[in-house]
Design a protein around this motif. Structure first.
Motif, short mmCIF file in Angstrom:
data_model
loop_
_atom_site.label_atom_id
_atom_site.label_comp_id
_atom_site.label_asym_id
_atom_site.label_seq_id
_atom_site.Cartn_x
_atom_site.Cartn_y
_atom_site.Cartn_z
N SER A 1 0.84 -1.20 0.00
CA SER A 1 0.00 0.00 0.00
C SER A 1 0.87 1.25 0.00
O SER A 1 2.08 1.19 0.29
CB SER A 1 -0.89 0.01 1.24
OG SER A 1 -0.08 0.25 2.39
N TRP A 2 0.25 2.40 -0.28
CA TRP A 2 0.99 3.68 -0.26
C TRP A 2 1.59 3.90 1.12
O TRP A 2 2.74 4.29 1.26
CB TRP A 2 0.06 4.82 -0.64
CG TRP A 2 0.61 6.17 -0.31
CD1 TRP A 2 0.21 7.01 0.68
CD2 TRP A 2 1.72 6.83 -0.96
NE1 TRP A 2 0.98 8.16 0.68
CE2 TRP A 2 1.92 8.08 -0.32
CE3 TRP A 2 2.56 6.50 -2.02
CZ2 TRP A 2 2.91 8.99 -0.69
CZ3 TRP A 2 3.55 7.40 -2.40
CH2 TRP A 2 3.72 8.62 -1.73
N GLY A 3 0.79 3.67 2.17
CA GLY A 3 1.27 3.88 3.53
C GLY A 3 2.51 3.04 3.82
O GLY A 3 3.47 3.52 4.42
N ARG B 1 4.62 1.89 1.58
CA ARG B 1 5.74 2.38 0.76
C ARG B 1 6.31 3.67 1.35
O ARG B 1 7.52 3.86 1.36
CB ARG B 1 5.29 2.59 -0.69
CG ARG B 1 4.79 1.32 -1.35
CD ARG B 1 4.82 1.35 -2.86
NE ARG B 1 4.07 2.40 -3.49
CZ ARG B 1 2.74 2.41 -3.66
NH1 ARG B 1 2.01 1.41 -3.16
NH2 ARG B 1 2.14 3.40 -4.28
N LEU B 2 5.42 4.52 1.83
CA LEU B 2 5.88 5.77 2.44
C LEU B 2 6.72 5.48 3.68
O LEU B 2 7.80 6.03 3.88
CB LEU B 2 4.67 6.65 2.79
CG LEU B 2 4.97 8.01 3.44
CD1 LEU B 2 5.79 8.89 2.51
CD2 LEU B 2 3.67 8.73 3.81
N ARG B 3 6.20 4.58 4.50
CA ARG B 3 6.92 4.22 5.73
C ARG B 3 8.28 3.60 5.41
O ARG B 3 9.29 3.95 6.02
CB ARG B 3 6.04 3.23 6.51
CG ARG B 3 6.37 3.10 7.95
CD ARG B 3 5.20 2.45 8.63
NE ARG B 3 5.56 1.95 9.93
CZ ARG B 3 4.71 1.76 10.91
NH1 ARG B 3 3.44 2.02 10.75
NH2 ARG B 3 5.11 1.30 12.06
N ALA B 4 8.27 2.69 4.45
CA ALA B 4 9.53 2.06 4.06
C ALA B 4 10.47 3.11 3.45
O ALA B 4 11.68 3.13 3.72
CB ALA B 4 9.27 0.94 3.05
N LEU C 1 3.85 8.35 -6.38
CA LEU C 1 3.78 9.79 -6.16
C LEU C 1 2.37 10.11 -5.68
O LEU C 1 1.40 9.72 -6.32
CB LEU C 1 4.07 10.53 -7.48
CG LEU C 1 4.29 12.03 -7.38
CD1 LEU C 1 5.74 12.33 -6.99
CD2 LEU C 1 4.02 12.71 -8.72
N ARG C 2 2.27 10.79 -4.56
CA ARG C 2 0.94 11.11 -4.01
C ARG C 2 0.95 12.52 -3.41
O ARG C 2 2.00 13.05 -3.08
CB ARG C 2 0.59 10.13 -2.88
CG ARG C 2 0.37 8.70 -3.31
CD ARG C 2 -1.03 8.49 -3.87
NE ARG C 2 -1.15 7.14 -4.40
CZ ARG C 2 -1.62 6.09 -3.71
NH1 ARG C 2 -2.03 6.26 -2.47
NH2 ARG C 2 -1.68 4.91 -4.26
N PRO C 3 -0.24 13.09 -3.22
CA PRO C 3 -0.29 14.39 -2.55
C PRO C 3 0.32 14.31 -1.15
O PRO C 3 0.19 13.28 -0.47
CB PRO C 3 -1.79 14.69 -2.46
CG PRO C 3 -2.40 13.88 -3.55
CD PRO C 3 -1.56 12.64 -3.66
N PHE C 4 0.97 15.38 -0.75
CA PHE C 4 1.59 15.41 0.57
C PHE C 4 0.51 15.61 1.63
O PHE C 4 -0.34 16.49 1.51
CB PHE C 4 2.60 16.56 0.63
CG PHE C 4 3.16 16.80 2.00
CD1 PHE C 4 4.06 15.91 2.55
CD2 PHE C 4 2.77 17.91 2.74
CE1 PHE C 4 4.58 16.12 3.83
CE2 PHE C 4 3.28 18.14 4.00
CZ PHE C 4 4.19 17.24 4.55
N ALA C 5 0.55 14.79 2.66
CA ALA C 5 -0.37 14.93 3.79
C ALA C 5 0.51 14.95 5.04
O ALA C 5 1.22 13.98 5.34
CB ALA C 5 -1.35 13.76 3.83
N ALA C 6 0.49 16.08 5.76
CA ALA C 6 1.45 16.30 6.85
C ALA C 6 1.38 15.21 7.92
O ALA C 6 2.40 14.65 8.32
CB ALA C 6 1.21 17.67 7.48
N SER D 1 -1.66 3.63 12.37
CA SER D 1 -1.92 2.41 11.62
C SER D 1 -1.66 2.68 10.15
O SER D 1 -2.22 3.60 9.57
CB SER D 1 -3.37 1.94 11.82
OG SER D 1 -4.22 3.00 11.51
N VAL D 2 -0.76 1.93 9.59
CA VAL D 2 -0.38 2.11 8.18
C VAL D 2 -1.48 1.59 7.29
O VAL D 2 -1.97 0.48 7.47
CB VAL D 2 0.94 1.36 7.90
CG1 VAL D 2 1.33 1.49 6.44
CG2 VAL D 2 2.04 1.88 8.79
#
Ligand SMILES: Nc1nc2c(ncn2[C@@H]2O[C@H](COP(=O)(O)OP(=O)(O)OP(=O)(O)O)[C@@H](O)[C@H]2O)c(=O)[nH]1
Length: 382
Positions: free
Chosen positions: A82-84, A86-89, A363-368, A380-381
């Motif tokens: 998932s995006w979450g 991938r972002l975390r990794a 590539l995704r919109p930035f969410a702080a 929770s990812v």
């Protein structure tokens, strides 16, 4: 930890026959000068006859290059994390230094100093680091925090507040076509990001047209056509044209066809290359000739690996072309993800998108809050 400067693999190999554009006639500067004086074209989907008509009308004008369009079948995507995830990794290297700091350790000045060093090493920059550690020190006293884990949670909250103003998703509904000009230094990820954005906007039900405005790098056009093919969208390109002319034609084509979003690529350049910075300012002016309100968004693509240097790039490109939004690529694999905090503190510009990989969905919109949760590996990812 900071030596990571990997230049990742291109999606398509460079064509063997690719050769640089003719240096005598196609330097960006002369291209732009030519483009600025170019007569306005009627909005028409038939771009090749249009170019021919223009050169017939004025024999003094050089024959216009042939404009081509490429369309190809839809892509096939494999199942991925998932995006979450991938972002975390992707943020794991930036997180690396922070992770070892906390735990059951007691809060004391030594811990705060270690934290300061870690934030600086993550490229948060002096200002943001100072701001965060001062605020943290105040919270430690005010909320009577005891464990390092409590301090980490307080830091995450402060970071989320600091980054919140950067969260401003790009709304393309205000104009049709909505013209997005994409700029940045060489290799920042402009062309790749355009490919990803094409898919992103298509997923929102919007039609997209790509303008192969990077006429300087021989393989850039083919790279964009590959991305266009993956997204099944039209790419406006010219055999031997200049950046401004290609984008000018693309805007007219998009208007004639009722396209929603135009993504216009430009050649990479360094802020120190003043003639090229002047050239891109002219490209912007030519876009305004095709559509008075355009460009509606000027996106500066930044490679997260450059860390603090990103600030200088924002400043220089902003002065030249009026940057309205940022794309931060390659957050995966860099320990310098703290640059987001430096941008928030020193050059706050909407961070429209972040990239964490070479895949089309990376590539995704930035969410702080999402970013901070991933950075501190909490929440929770999804
Ligand atoms: N790991 C990773 N690689 C990326 C990301 N975004 C882009 N890249 C890679 O970065 C490299 C350069 O990307 P390009 O899109 O060609 O960069 P560009 O800015 O168009 O380059 P020029 O045309 O030379 O100015 C490619 O190999 C991309 O796959 C990202 O978010 N993560």
């Amino acid at each position: 930890m900071f030596g990571f400067l990997k230049k990742s693999r291109k999606p398509e190999p460079e064509p063997e026959s690719a050769s640089p554009v003719d240096a005598a006639s196609d330097t960006p500067e002369t291209e732009a000068l030519a483009a600025e004086t170019r007569p306005s074209a009627d909005a028409s989907p038939a771009l090749v006859p249009e170019a021919a008509a223009e050169s017939q009308a004025d024999p003094a004008v050089e024959p216009q290059p042939t404009t081509s369009e490429v369309q190809a079948p839809a892509p096939v995507e494999a199942a991925r994390p998932s995006w979450g995830e991938r972002l975390r990794a992707g943020l794991s290297r930036t997180r690396g230094g922070l992770a070892g700091l906390f735990g059951l350790r007691k809060i004391d000045e030594e811990l705060l100093e270690d934290l300061e060093t870690t934030l600086l090493m993550a490229d948060c920059g002096v200002e943001a680091t100072q701001y965060l550690t001062d605020a943290l020190r105040a919270r430690w006293k005010r909320d009577r925090l005891e464990t390092a884990d409590q301090l980490r949670d307080a830091l995450a909250e402060l970071m989320a507040d600091l980054l919140a103003p950067l969260e401003a998703p790009l709304d393309v509904s205000a104009h049709q076509p909505f013209i997005v000009m994409i700029a940045g230094v060489n290799g920042a990820g402009k062309t790749t990001s355009i490919g990803k954005l094409a898919k992103y906007f298509q997923a929102q039900g919007r039609s997209v047209l790509l303008a192969a405005g990077d006429t300087f790098r021989a393989a850039a056009r083919e790279q964009l056509e590959t991305w266009g093919a993956r997204n099944n969208v039209t790419v406006i390109a010219q055999d031997k044209g200049d950046s401004a002319a290609v984008i000018f034609d693309a805007v007219n084509a998009a208007r004639a066809r009722g396209i929603d979003v135009v993504l216009a690529d430009t050649a990479g350049r360094l802020p120190t290359q003043l003639h090229l910075m002047e050239e891109i300012a002219k490209v912007r002016r030519v876009i305004a000739k095709a559509e008075a309100s355009a460009p509606h968004e000027v996106l500066l693509v930044l490679d997260a690996n450059i860390g603090q240097n990103a600030l200088a790039q924002v400043k220089a490109f902003d002065a030249a072309i009026g940057v309205s939004g940022l794309v931060l690529t390659k957050l995966d694999g860099t320990a310098k993800g703290g640059i987001v905090a430096a941008i928030a503190r020193q050059h706050p510009k909407p961070l429209r998108f972040i990239g964490v990989g070479e895949g089309i969905d990376d590539l995704r919109p930035f969410a702080a809050r999402e970013f901070v949760d991933a950075l501190f590996a909490r929440g929770s990812v999804k």
